[in-house]
Write a protein that holds these residues in place. Structure first.
Motif, short mmCIF file in Angstrom:
data_model
loop_
_atom_site.label_atom_id
_atom_site.label_comp_id
_atom_site.label_asym_id
_atom_site.label_seq_id
_atom_site.Cartn_x
_atom_site.Cartn_y
_atom_site.Cartn_z
N ALA A 76 62.48 -72.15 -37.66
CA ALA A 76 63.25 -71.88 -36.45
C ALA A 76 63.52 -73.16 -35.66
O ALA A 76 64.61 -73.36 -35.12
N GLU A 77 62.52 -74.05 -35.59
CA GLU A 77 62.71 -75.30 -34.85
C GLU A 77 63.70 -76.21 -35.55
O GLU A 77 64.56 -76.82 -34.90
N VAL A 78 63.61 -76.32 -36.87
CA VAL A 78 64.59 -77.12 -37.61
C VAL A 78 65.99 -76.56 -37.38
O VAL A 78 66.93 -77.31 -37.09
N ALA A 79 66.14 -75.25 -37.47
CA ALA A 79 67.46 -74.62 -37.26
C ALA A 79 67.96 -74.89 -35.84
O ALA A 79 69.15 -75.20 -35.64
N ARG A 80 67.09 -74.81 -34.85
CA ARG A 80 67.49 -75.06 -33.46
C ARG A 80 67.98 -76.49 -33.29
O ARG A 80 69.03 -76.74 -32.68
N LEU A 81 67.26 -77.44 -33.87
CA LEU A 81 67.62 -78.85 -33.72
C LEU A 81 68.86 -79.21 -34.52
O LEU A 81 69.69 -80.00 -34.06
N LEU A 84 71.76 -78.32 -32.60
CA LEU A 84 72.03 -79.27 -31.52
C LEU A 84 72.67 -80.57 -32.01
O LEU A 84 73.01 -81.43 -31.21
N GLY A 85 72.78 -80.70 -33.35
CA GLY A 85 73.43 -81.88 -33.91
C GLY A 85 72.58 -82.76 -34.80
O GLY A 85 73.07 -83.75 -35.34
N ALA A 86 71.30 -82.43 -34.98
CA ALA A 86 70.46 -83.20 -35.91
C ALA A 86 70.87 -82.87 -37.34
O ALA A 86 71.45 -81.82 -37.61
N VAL A 87 70.52 -83.76 -38.27
CA VAL A 87 70.78 -83.56 -39.69
C VAL A 87 69.46 -83.70 -40.43
O VAL A 87 68.73 -84.68 -40.23
N GLU A 88 69.14 -82.72 -41.26
CA GLU A 88 67.90 -82.82 -42.04
C GLU A 88 68.12 -83.80 -43.18
O GLU A 88 69.09 -83.71 -43.92
N VAL A 89 67.20 -84.77 -43.31
CA VAL A 89 67.33 -85.78 -44.36
C VAL A 89 66.31 -85.63 -45.47
O VAL A 89 66.54 -86.09 -46.58
N SER A 90 65.18 -84.97 -45.19
CA SER A 90 64.19 -84.74 -46.24
C SER A 90 63.14 -83.76 -45.75
O SER A 90 63.03 -83.47 -44.56
N SER A 91 62.36 -83.26 -46.69
CA SER A 91 61.19 -82.45 -46.34
C SER A 91 60.12 -82.68 -47.39
O SER A 91 60.42 -82.96 -48.56
N GLY A 103 71.15 -91.75 -34.70
CA GLY A 103 70.50 -92.34 -35.86
C GLY A 103 68.99 -92.39 -35.86
O GLY A 103 68.40 -92.87 -36.82
N HIS A 104 68.32 -91.89 -34.83
CA HIS A 104 66.86 -91.95 -34.78
C HIS A 104 66.24 -90.85 -35.64
O HIS A 104 66.65 -89.69 -35.56
N LEU A 105 65.25 -91.22 -36.42
CA LEU A 105 64.52 -90.25 -37.23
C LEU A 105 63.40 -89.63 -36.41
O LEU A 105 62.80 -90.28 -35.56
N PHE A 106 63.11 -88.37 -36.71
CA PHE A 106 61.95 -87.68 -36.14
C PHE A 106 61.55 -86.60 -37.12
O PHE A 106 62.30 -86.26 -38.03
N CYS A 107 60.34 -86.07 -36.97
CA CYS A 107 59.84 -85.05 -37.88
C CYS A 107 59.51 -83.77 -37.12
O CYS A 107 59.10 -83.81 -35.97
N VAL A 108 59.67 -82.65 -37.81
CA VAL A 108 59.23 -81.35 -37.31
C VAL A 108 58.07 -80.94 -38.21
O VAL A 108 58.21 -80.91 -39.44
N ILE A 109 56.93 -80.66 -37.59
CA ILE A 109 55.70 -80.36 -38.33
C ILE A 109 55.06 -79.08 -37.78
O ILE A 109 55.31 -78.70 -36.64
N PRO A 110 54.22 -78.43 -38.60
CA PRO A 110 53.46 -77.29 -38.08
C PRO A 110 52.49 -77.75 -37.00
O PRO A 110 52.10 -78.92 -36.95
N VAL A 111 52.08 -76.84 -36.15
CA VAL A 111 51.11 -77.14 -35.09
C VAL A 111 49.87 -77.78 -35.70
O VAL A 111 49.33 -77.28 -36.69
#
Length: 128
Positions: A76-81, A84-91, A103-111
């Protein structure tokens, strides 16, 4: 409904420069270091930013800084972001790397923080 919060500030360093970078940041910030069990690519800078994990991460790419956003619903968080305009580059192993506009990278992780702390400090998204 899901929740998320910025949880981690990472200093990404080329693998062969990790020891020098760790020594520098630990001395510059006046903190001790530790390595989480089973995660040798990370060196935690203990209490460098209270309330957040601050760590050196050994990488095979260009040095940079990046944030991790922890969430109780990664999809859900990846979909929300992405919405908003983010692009998933890897998992990899439950971690999703995204690129924000600019162009800034960031990660979505479990709690991974204390559940009570997460519940108190996370933002609630979606219907309540």
């Amino acid at each position: 409904m899901h929740r998320s919060r910025v949880s981690t500030f990472l200093i990404d360093v080329r693998r062969d420069e990790t020891a020098q970078a760790t020594g520098f940041w630990a001395s510059a910030l006046g903190v001790k270091t530790s390595t989480p069990p089973g995660e040798p690519q990370f060196t935690v800078l203990e209490d460098a930013i209270p309330g957040y994990v601050t760590a050196i991460q050994s990488i095979d790419d260009a040095p940079r800084y990046h944030l991790d956003i922890e969430t109780d619903d990664v999809a859900a968080e990846v979909a929300r972001l992405v919405g908003l305009g983010a692009v998933e580059v890897s998992s990899w192993q439950g971690c999703h790397t995204l690129e924000a506009p600019g162009g800034h990278l960031f990660c979505v992780i479990p709690v991974h923080s204390d559940p009570g702390y997460f519940a108190e400090h996370a933002t609630v998204w979606g219907n309540t």
